[in-house]
Design a protein around this motif. Structure first.
Motif, PDB file in Angstrom:
ATOM      1  N   LEU A  66       0.823  -1.211   0.000  1.00 10.03           N
ATOM      2  CA  LEU A  66       0.000   0.000   0.000  1.00 10.03           C
ATOM      3  C   LEU A  66       0.857   1.261   0.000  1.00 10.03           C
ATOM      4  O   LEU A  66       0.363   2.356   0.301  1.00 10.03           O
ATOM      5  N   ASP A  67       2.149   1.101  -0.337  1.00 11.27           N
ATOM      6  CA  ASP A  67       3.109   2.225  -0.359  1.00 11.27           C
ATOM      7  C   ASP A  67       3.275   2.871   1.010  1.00 11.27           C
ATOM      8  O   ASP A  67       3.450   4.087   1.143  1.00 11.27           O
ATOM      9  N   ILE A  68       3.207   2.049   2.064  1.00 11.14           N
ATOM     10  CA  ILE A  68       3.430   2.502   3.425  1.00 11.14           C
ATOM     11  C   ILE A  68       4.833   2.086   3.843  1.00 11.14           C
ATOM     12  O   ILE A  68       5.233   0.941   3.657  1.00 11.14           O
ATOM     13  N   ARG A  69       5.588   3.022   4.401  1.00 11.98           N
ATOM     14  CA  ARG A  69       6.938   2.709   4.850  1.00 11.98           C
ATOM     15  C   ARG A  69       6.891   1.964   6.180  1.00 11.98           C
ATOM     16  O   ARG A  69       6.296   2.449   7.146  1.00 11.98           O
ATOM     17  N   VAL A  70       7.520   0.789   6.232  1.00 10.09           N
ATOM     18  CA  VAL A  70       7.527  -0.044   7.425  1.00 10.09           C
ATOM     19  C   VAL A  70       8.965  -0.224   7.892  1.00 10.09           C
ATOM     20  O   VAL A  70       9.848  -0.558   7.103  1.00 10.09           O
ATOM     21  N   ILE A  71       9.214  -0.012   9.180  1.00  4.50           N
ATOM     22  CA  ILE A  71      10.537  -0.215   9.760  1.00  4.50           C
ATOM     23  C   ILE A  71      10.713  -1.704  10.083  1.00  4.50           C
ATOM     24  O   ILE A  71       9.881  -2.280  10.780  1.00  4.50           O
ATOM     25  N   PRO A  72      11.777  -2.345   9.581  1.00  5.37           N
ATOM     26  CA  PRO A  72      12.006  -3.764   9.890  1.00  5.37           C
ATOM     27  C   PRO A  72      12.078  -3.982  11.406  1.00  5.37           C
ATOM     28  O   PRO A  72      12.716  -3.218  12.122  1.00  5.37           O
ATOM     29  N   SER A  73      11.410  -5.030  11.879  1.00  8.08           N
ATOM     30  CA  SER A  73      11.307  -5.302  13.303  1.00  8.08           C
ATOM     31  C   SER A  73      11.735  -6.728  13.605  1.00  8.08           C
ATOM     32  O   SER A  73      11.658  -7.608  12.749  1.00  8.08           O
ATOM     33  N   SER A  74      12.165  -6.955  14.840  1.00  8.42           N
ATOM     34  CA  SER A  74      12.546  -8.293  15.290  1.00  8.42           C
ATOM     35  C   SER A  74      11.647  -8.796  16.406  1.00  8.42           C
ATOM     36  O   SER A  74      11.971  -9.770  17.086  1.00  8.42           O
ATOM     37  N   VAL A  75      10.502  -8.134  16.595  1.00 11.19           N
ATOM     38  CA  VAL A  75       9.659  -8.489  17.735  1.00 11.19           C
ATOM     39  C   VAL A  75       8.189  -8.442  17.317  1.00 11.19           C
ATOM     40  O   VAL A  75       7.894  -8.438  16.116  1.00 11.19           O
ATOM     41  N   ASN A  76       7.272  -8.368  18.258  1.00 12.27           N
ATOM     42  CA  ASN A  76       5.851  -8.538  17.971  1.00 12.27           C
ATOM     43  C   ASN A  76       5.104  -7.233  17.679  1.00 12.27           C
ATOM     44  O   ASN A  76       3.925  -7.102  17.990  1.00 12.27           O
ATOM     45  N   TYR A  77       5.777  -6.258  17.093  1.00 13.20           N
ATOM     46  CA  TYR A  77       5.117  -5.028  16.674  1.00 13.20           C
ATOM     47  C   TYR A  77       5.893  -4.402  15.526  1.00 13.20           C
ATOM     48  O   TYR A  77       7.077  -4.696  15.308  1.00 13.20           O
ATOM     49  N   LEU A  78       5.198  -3.543  14.789  1.00 12.37           N
ATOM     50  CA  LEU A  78       5.783  -2.863  13.636  1.00 12.37           C
ATOM     51  C   LEU A  78       5.547  -1.360  13.758  1.00 12.37           C
ATOM     52  O   LEU A  78       4.445  -0.922  14.110  1.00 12.37           O
ATOM     53  N   LEU A  79       6.567  -0.594  13.446  1.00 11.68           N
ATOM     54  CA  LEU A  79       6.464   0.861  13.350  1.00 11.68           C
ATOM     55  C   LEU A  79       6.379   1.220  11.872  1.00 11.68           C
ATOM     56  O   LEU A  79       7.177   0.725  11.064  1.00 11.68           O
ATOM     57  N   PHE A  80       5.404   2.052  11.512  1.00  7.19           N
ATOM     58  CA  PHE A  80       5.294   2.448  10.103  1.00  7.19           C
ATOM     59  C   PHE A  80       4.839   3.898  10.000  1.00  7.19           C
ATOM     60  O   PHE A  80       4.362   4.498  10.961  1.00  7.19           O
ATOM     61  N   GLN A  81       4.994   4.450   8.796  1.00  5.40           N
ATOM     62  CA  GLN A  81       4.667   5.845   8.528  1.00  5.40           C
ATOM     63  C   GLN A  81       3.569   5.905   7.472  1.00  5.40           C
ATOM     64  O   GLN A  81       3.678   5.302   6.411  1.00  5.40           O
ATOM     65  N   ALA A  82       2.497   6.624   7.805  1.00  2.36           N
ATOM     66  CA  ALA A  82       1.362   6.728   6.891  1.00  2.36           C
ATOM     67  C   ALA A  82       0.729   8.108   7.049  1.00  2.36           C
ATOM     68  O   ALA A  82       1.311   9.003   7.656  1.00  2.36           O
ATOM     69  N   LYS A  83      -0.478   8.294   6.527  1.00  2.49           N
ATOM     70  CA  LYS A  83      -1.148   9.586   6.631  1.00  2.49           C
ATOM     71  C   LYS A  83      -1.501   9.889   8.088  1.00  2.49           C
ATOM     72  O   LYS A  83      -1.816   8.995   8.863  1.00  2.49           O
ATOM     73  N   SER A  84      -1.455  11.160   8.426  1.00  2.65           N
ATOM     74  CA  SER A  84      -1.556  11.558   9.828  1.00  2.65           C
ATOM     75  C   SER A  84      -2.947  11.392  10.428  1.00  2.65           C
ATOM     76  O   SER A  84      -3.122  11.557  11.633  1.00  2.65           O
ATOM     77  N   ASP A  85      -3.938  11.057   9.617  1.00  2.00           N
ATOM     78  CA  ASP A  85      -5.281  10.855  10.164  1.00  2.00           C
ATOM     79  C   ASP A  85      -5.683   9.383  10.174  1.00  2.00           C
ATOM     80  O   ASP A  85      -6.849   9.058  10.412  1.00  2.00           O
ATOM     81  N   LEU A  86      -4.740   8.483   9.921  1.00  2.20           N
ATOM     82  CA  LEU A  86      -5.069   7.065   9.819  1.00  2.20           C
ATOM     83  C   LEU A  86      -5.695   6.534  11.107  1.00  2.20           C
ATOM     84  O   LEU A  86      -6.673   5.778  11.076  1.00  2.20           O
ATOM     85  N   HIS A  87      -5.131   6.922  12.249  1.00  2.00           N
ATOM     86  CA  HIS A  87      -5.630   6.376  13.512  1.00  2.00           C
ATOM     87  C   HIS A  87      -7.068   6.794  13.797  1.00  2.00           C
ATOM     88  O   HIS A  87      -7.847   6.009  14.342  1.00  2.00           O
ATOM     89  N   THR A  88      -7.435   8.021  13.419  1.00  2.00           N
ATOM     90  CA  THR A  88      -8.804   8.470  13.668  1.00  2.00           C
ATOM     91  C   THR A  88      -9.784   7.776  12.718  1.00  2.00           C
ATOM     92  O   THR A  88     -10.904   7.436  13.122  1.00  2.00           O
ATOM     93  N   LYS A  89      -9.376   7.544  11.492  1.00  2.36           N
ATOM     94  CA  LYS A  89     -10.250   6.847  10.542  1.00  2.36           C
ATOM     95  C   LYS A  89     -10.449   5.389  10.940  1.00  2.36           C
ATOM     96  O   LYS A  89     -11.539   4.837  10.782  1.00  2.36           O
ATOM     97  N   LEU A  90      -9.394   4.772  11.452  1.00  5.06           N
ATOM     98  CA  LEU A  90      -9.524   3.390  11.896  1.00  5.06           C
ATOM     99  C   LEU A  90     -10.365   3.296  13.171  1.00  5.06           C
ATOM    100  O   LEU A  90     -11.128   2.339  13.358  1.00  5.06           O
ATOM    101  N   LYS A  91     -10.255   4.287  14.036  1.00 12.41           N
ATOM    102  CA  LYS A  91     -11.049   4.265  15.262  1.00 12.41           C
ATOM    103  C   LYS A  91     -12.535   4.365  14.939  1.00 12.41           C
ATOM    104  O   LYS A  91     -13.373   3.805  15.660  1.00 12.41           O
ATOM    105  N   ALA A  92     -12.859   5.058  13.858  1.00 15.42           N
ATOM    106  CA  ALA A  92     -14.254   5.114  13.425  1.00 15.42           C
ATOM    107  C   ALA A  92     -14.761   3.734  13.017  1.00 15.42           C
ATOM    108  O   ALA A  92     -15.967   3.484  13.038  1.00 15.42           O
ATOM    109  N   LYS A  93     -13.840   2.849  12.668  1.00 16.00           N
ATOM    110  CA  LYS A  93     -14.174   1.467  12.365  1.00 16.00           C
ATOM    111  C   LYS A  93     -13.964   0.549  13.569  1.00 16.00           C
ATOM    112  O   LYS A  93     -13.916  -0.670  13.425  1.00 16.00           O
ATOM    113  N   LYS A  94     -13.784   1.161  14.732  1.00 17.16           N
ATOM    114  CA  LYS A  94     -13.618   0.437  16.002  1.00 17.16           C
ATOM    115  C   LYS A  94     -12.336  -0.396  16.037  1.00 17.16           C
ATOM    116  O   LYS A  94     -12.284  -1.463  16.626  1.00 17.16           O
TER     117      LYS A  94
END
Length: 346
Positions: A281-309
């Motif tokens: 999806l053209d999202i930058r993802v930081i390689p991880s060695s554990v059970n979570y991922l850090l990535f960079q996307a649009k600054s309103d992603l978290h609010t839009k996802l929260k609307a989907k619970k």
């Protein structure tokens, strides 16, 4: 509890309806049945005070970690021990990474400590490099705080670099605090516990929260060969800070080796799948060695996802990050699929 203060962490699913929580990076399988059974088995005795010395739990940890039980102090979650450590050591100058877990700086702030930050570079995927050694030599801090694997980046510190940091800190009389709370869920991380006997300045933090899905129990422990430090830390908190339920749950959890391995096997597969799907999806993802991922996307992603619970960790309050950075837990495949579908929709 928090009172009229913004919650700086993930996992707050109580203020509004959340069906999928990716903001708290705990075990995707939840809590093992053996732990739940142990908790139920303690209920008839909750009219009694808990063991103030955590005898059975301390012995179980010592056997699990293969360290003397005198090296161990238990607490009401990792955060309890972070604050007790800061209260006891009381450095005037400390160094931490940026970004990293926020509670170190908050604990240090309570005791009036100045915090200098070594900024990890996003163009280098937030990897800690040997320039950190020169930074330490220049700043000459009284304490250094490292998270390995680091939160929220998921990066493991190179083993040789970590040894060099350990040696330098000992030479300079610097206290080295190493948070290994996620190490048991990592691919290849190596604990520093083998160096405890020869490095009294070394302090290792661990918890049951992530590995065994016990966030609601609040149980952590630390390891150090400095008995005077541990004694003073214990005096900074009340004697019954680890409940009977938590102690029984911890003893049971340390028997769940097969559960832990099953979790690690799942994490490797699902983390790789999530990374591929996000990058598609053209999202930058930081390689991880554990059970979570850090990535960079649009600054309103978290609010839009929260609307989907769906909750993800908005990382804009991490020093060294900003709007558009997010952390997600690696969960079961059907949950991960639901997250990717939702991201595609928004």
């Amino acid at each position: 509890m928090l009172y009229q203060t913004n919650n700086p962490h993930g996992g707050d699913i109580y203020g509004e309806e959340i069906l999928l929580d990716f903001s708290a990076n705990t075990n995707p399988f939840g809590t093992p049945k053996g732990v739940l059974d142990a908790i139920c088995g303690t209920l008839s005795d909750i009219h009694r005070y808990p063991d103030p010395y955590c005898r059975r739990l301390t012995q179980a940890i010592a056997e699990f970690e293969d360290v003397p039980k005198e090296y161990i102090l238990c607490g009401n979650g990792a955060a309890d021990l972070i604050y007790a450590y800061c209260e006891t050591v009381r450095p005037s100058l400390a160094v931490e990474l940026a970004p990293t877990f926020s509670e170190y700086a908050l604990g240090l702030k309570r005791v009036g400590c100045q915090v200098e930050r070594y900024y990890l570079k996003p163009e280098k995927d937030f990897t800690l490099e040997d320039g950190f050694l020169a930074f330490l030599a220049e700043k000459k801090p009284e304490a250094v705080f490292l998270c390995n694997p680091n939160n929220p980046t998921g990066k493991i510190v190179d083993t040789e670099l970590m040894k060099q940091i350990l040696v330098l800190c000992k030479q300079n009389g610097t206290c080295l605090f190493v948070d290994e709370c996620f190490l048991d869920l990592s691919d290849s991380g190596e604990s520093l516990k083998q160096y405890l006997a020869n490095y009294r300045n070394l302090f290792i933090l661990k918890a049951f929260t992530k590995s065994y899905g016990m966030a609601g129990i609040r149980l952590g422990y630390c390891m150090s060969s400095d008995s005077e430090l541990l004694e003073k830390m214990s005096q900074s908190t009340q004697p019954w800070n680890v409940s009977s339920i938590a102690q029984a749950a911890g003893v049971a959890a340390l028997q769940e080796k097969a559960f832990l391995q099953k979790t690690k096997d799942l994490i490797v597969v699902e983390r790789q799948w999530l990374k591929r799907e996000l990058e598609a999806l053209d999202i930058r993802v930081i390689p991880s060695s554990v059970n979570y991922l850090l990535f960079q996307a649009k600054s309103d992603l978290h609010t839009k996802l929260k609307a989907k619970k769906i909750a993800i960790r908005n990382c804009d309050n991490y020093v060294g990050l900003g709007p558009g950075w997010y952390r997600i837990a690696v969960r079961l495949h059907e949950e991960n699929e639901a997250l990717i579908r939702a991201i595609k929709e928004v």
